[in-house]
Design an enzyme around this catalytic site. Structure first.
Site, PDB file in Angstrom:
ATOM      1  N   ASP A   1       0.877  -1.165   0.000  1.00 55.67           N
ATOM      2  CA  ASP A   1       0.000   0.000   0.000  1.00 55.67           C
ATOM      3  C   ASP A   1       0.921   1.223   0.000  1.00 55.67           C
ATOM      4  OD1 ASP A   1      -3.204   0.292   1.299  1.00 55.67           O
ATOM      5  OD2 ASP A   1      -1.957   2.068   0.977  1.00 55.67           O
TER       6      ASP A   1
ATOM      7  N   LEU B   1      -0.036   4.044   1.172  1.00 57.94           N
ATOM      8  CA  LEU B   1      -0.541   4.837   2.301  1.00 57.94           C
ATOM      9  C   LEU B   1      -1.031   6.221   1.881  1.00 57.94           C
ATOM     10  CD1 LEU B   1       1.901   3.876   5.226  1.00 57.94           C
ATOM     11  CD2 LEU B   1      -0.231   2.780   4.524  1.00 57.94           C
TER      12      LEU B   1
ATOM     13  N   ALA C   1      -6.536   1.419  -5.408  1.00 52.95           N
ATOM     14  CA  ALA C   1      -7.166   2.284  -6.419  1.00 52.95           C
ATOM     15  C   ALA C   1      -7.723   3.519  -5.744  1.00 52.95           C
ATOM     16  CB  ALA C   1      -8.301   1.542  -7.123  1.00 52.95           C
TER      17      ALA C   1
ATOM     18  N   TYR D   1     -14.286   7.057 -12.573  1.00 50.75           N
ATOM     19  CA  TYR D   1     -13.999   5.992 -11.601  1.00 50.75           C
ATOM     20  C   TYR D   1     -14.578   4.659 -12.090  1.00 50.75           C
ATOM     21  CZ  TYR D   1     -14.743   2.969  -7.626  1.00 50.75           C
ATOM     22  OH  TYR D   1     -14.795   1.867  -6.813  1.00 50.75           O
TER      23      TYR D   1
ATOM     24  N   LYS E   1     -12.593   1.133 -13.651  1.00 52.85           N
ATOM     25  CA  LYS E   1     -12.757  -0.242 -13.149  1.00 52.85           C
ATOM     26  C   LYS E   1     -13.219  -1.164 -14.278  1.00 52.85           C
ATOM     27  CE  LYS E   1     -11.696   0.173  -8.769  1.00 52.85           C
ATOM     28  NZ  LYS E   1     -10.776  -0.713  -8.049  1.00 52.85           N
TER      29      LYS E   1
ATOM     30  N   PHE F   1     -21.281  -3.271  -4.154  1.00 48.36           N
ATOM     31  CA  PHE F   1     -22.305  -2.253  -3.960  1.00 48.36           C
ATOM     32  C   PHE F   1     -21.826  -1.406  -2.766  1.00 48.36           C
ATOM     33  CE2 PHE F   1     -25.553  -2.897  -7.247  1.00 48.36           C
ATOM     34  CZ  PHE F   1     -24.853  -3.875  -7.952  1.00 48.36           C
TER      35      PHE F   1
ATOM     36  N   ARG G   1     -26.832  15.085  -5.646  1.00 43.58           N
ATOM     37  CA  ARG G   1     -25.395  15.060  -5.945  1.00 43.58           C
ATOM     38  C   ARG G   1     -25.231  14.572  -7.385  1.00 43.58           C
ATOM     39  NH1 ARG G   1     -21.581  11.288  -2.244  1.00 43.58           N
ATOM     40  NH2 ARG G   1     -22.800   9.667  -3.264  1.00 43.58           N
TER      41      ARG G   1
END
Ligand code: UFG
Length: 325
Positions: free
Chosen positions: A32, A34, A75, A141, A145, A169, A281
């Site tokens: 990772d 971080l 990601a 995004y 994917k 989900f 949104r």
């Protein structure tokens, strides 16, 4: 026992999955950078602080460890941010995945579990959504994917890489045994924001009360992070047993509106959730609910958490624990 590399294993879902793998006696290494995750989420001695684009460090990791499989979480995940900075999302999520896949090929690691998202569907025509629904991401995004899913399909055909993509989900909650939970910076996710409103008294903004849903607020399929971690372990076992590649929705199949999540949080915490309505949104679909029958049937997965109140209760427990330490 298998040797597993977990990328992004210091993040929320990755860290839960890494802990579960360790409990199931697999040998786990985490890497990772971080940039979003936390070192304290990873058990001591297992964290390698590496960025996906740092080929030399990645090479060194693969050269010093033999991995039977990789679970790839690393990601960027913020939908809104991906609209502002699409290049960064494609470079990190797609470019970073390709760098990892090249390294896997070089070191003959042929199995991968990939964290995908319901955002690949965009605005679905039918709900619950089956895996073969049209794929029309509404943001970079989701597109990033989906691009990786497609790369994986090609690698299955051309180089024999076997992979499982799990389309998540709405992950929520925390595993009480691990003392880790959801803490994004900045926080954009509903459940931690609701709990923050409970704690601070600062009202939550409900994004839109005029959707074509029974109470006018958006409906999502909330899945407990421990159940999601379990789905990764099932996917991994499937691949280690010689199973073929596939794409699976990971949800419970039950949708809850934003107001229902607020009510569940009030029950779980015993306190009122102050909120007010704001505008919609951008990019939010009215309802996203998974048809997860394929995951249940093929990978023999069954979610343990049945009520939203129980799921939110574990997030509240984490929230309180976090304040104490
Ligand atoms: N919401 C509010 N107020 C807030 C935050 C969220 O009303 O302050 C609402 C949203 O409008 C949405 C619901 O709460 O209806 C859930 O929102 P989240 O931001 O928690 O989650 P999303 O459904 O937007 O996103 C999740 C994952 C993404 C993934 C997406 C797939 O976090 O990574 O599902 O649709 F891409």
């Amino acid at each position: 026992m298998a040797s597993i590399l977990v990328t992004g294993g210091a993040g929320y879902i990755g860290a839960h999955t890494a802990r579960l793998l360790l409990e199931e006696r697999h040998d786990v290494q985490v890497f990772d950078d971080l940039s979003k995750g936390y070192a304290h989420n990873v058990p001591k001695g297992r964290l390698h602080i590496i960025n996906l684009h740092d080929t030399a460090s990645l090479e060194a990791l693969f050269a010093t460890h033999h991995f039977d499989a990789v679970i790839h979480f690393a990601a960027f995940i913020a939908v809104g941010e991906s609209m502002q900075e699409p290049e960064r999302y494609f470079r990190n999520n797609v470019g970073g995945s390709v760098a990892l896949l090249e390294m896997m090929r070089r070191h003959r690691v042929r199995r991968l579990v990939f964290s995908s998202t319901a955002a690949v569907y965009g605005d679905p025509e039918t709900t619950p959504i089956p895996e073969d629904a049209p794929l029309r991401p509404k943001n970079p995004y989701g597109e990033s994917k989906l691009m990786v899913e497609r790369i994986l399909e090609w690698l299955d055909r051309t180089s024999g890489l076997r992979s499982v993509s799990l389309r998540y989900f709405n992950a929520c909650g925390a595993e009480p045994r691990y003392g880790i939970g959801e803490e994004h910076q900045p926080e954009t996710h509903l459940v931690p924001l609701i709990l923050r409103a409970v704690r601070t008294g600062e009202p939550l903004t409900v994004f839109g009360g005029d959707y074509p849903t029974p109470d006018g607020t958006c409906i999502r399929d909330y899945i407990h992070v421990s159940d999601l971690a379990e789905a990764h372990v099932r996917a991994l076992e499937h691949l280690l047993d010689g199973g073929g590649s596939g794409v699976f929705n990971a949800g419970t199949g039950r949708g809850y509106s934003v107001l229902e999540v607020i009510r569940a949080a009030e029950k779980a915490t015993g306190m009122p959730v102050p909120f007010r309505y704001g505008p919609r949104r951008e990019g939010d679909a009215a309802a996203l609910v998974a048809d997860s029958s394929k995951l249940k049937k093929t990978l023999n997965w069954k979610p343990q958490y049945e009520t939203l109140e129980a799921m939110v209760g574990t997030a509240w427990e984490f929230e309180q624990h976090r304040r104490r330490v």
